[in-house]
Write a protein that holds these residues in place. Structure first.
Motif, PDB file in Angstrom:
ATOM      1  N   SER A  15      13.354  35.479  68.640  1.00 38.54           N
ATOM      2  CA  SER A  15      11.999  34.891  69.115  1.00 38.54           C
ATOM      3  C   SER A  15      11.880  33.624  69.207  1.00 38.54           C
ATOM      4  O   SER A  15      11.463  32.950  70.228  1.00 38.54           O
ATOM      5  N   ASP A  16      11.981  33.058  68.319  1.00 38.08           N
ATOM      6  CA  ASP A  16      11.920  31.499  68.062  1.00 38.08           C
ATOM      7  C   ASP A  16      12.774  30.620  68.966  1.00 38.08           C
ATOM      8  O   ASP A  16      12.484  29.813  69.605  1.00 38.08           O
ATOM      9  N   SER A  19      11.917  31.095  72.792  1.00 43.09           N
ATOM     10  CA  SER A  19      10.924  30.034  72.925  1.00 43.09           C
ATOM     11  C   SER A  19      11.341  28.549  73.019  1.00 43.09           C
ATOM     12  O   SER A  19      10.898  28.093  73.942  1.00 43.09           O
ATOM     13  N   SER A  23      11.636  26.630  76.863  1.00 46.61           N
ATOM     14  CA  SER A  23      10.883  25.363  76.827  1.00 46.61           C
ATOM     15  C   SER A  23      11.493  24.145  77.328  1.00 46.61           C
ATOM     16  O   SER A  23      11.045  23.168  77.507  1.00 46.61           O
TER      17      SER A  23
END
Length: 126
Positions: A15-16, A19, A23
């Protein structure tokens, strides 16, 4: 290689990472102005069933936008990456495709067709 790295990742790591990469600004792809042959457009839209080549658009979308988690976007992809990937599917050194779909398509593509398809999709991202 990524298989061995990724199997150590937790759901939170994944998940990190997602993300973080989401970005990041999109890379600008620099592409030479290669003239795309009519036969390349035919491979994209219709394929060539006499050689068991389904159309690229059938899986990757009419504009190379991709289709869900299984069929990635091709529009704007680097020419070098697409050429390397298609050749790796063709020679079997890449085999992460479900039901050998890309291997079965790529094995019937010529080097010229691979180059043309790579330029076609790279130009879609401009």
């Amino acid at each position: 290689m990524m298989h061995y790295i990724s199997k150590e990742l937790t759901d939170q790591h994944i998940s990190d990472l997602a993300s973080y990469y989401a970005s990041q600004p999109a890379l600008v792809n620099t592409v030479s102005n290669v003239t795309i042959e009519a036969s390349t457009q035919t491979l994209v839209t219709t394929g060539d069933m006499s050689r068991m080549i389904i159309s690229c658009a059938a899986c990757h979308g009419a504009q190379g936008e991709g289709n869900g988690d299984i069929f990635p976007a091709l529009a704007g992809q680097s020419v070098d990456y697409t050429v390397r990937t298609l050749k790796a599917y063709r020679d079997g050194s890449r085999n992460n495709d479900i039901n050998a779909t890309m291997r079965n398509v790529a094995k019937n593509l010529t080097n010229s067709e691979i180059e043309q398809l790579a330029h076609y999709y790279a130009q879609l991202g401009q």
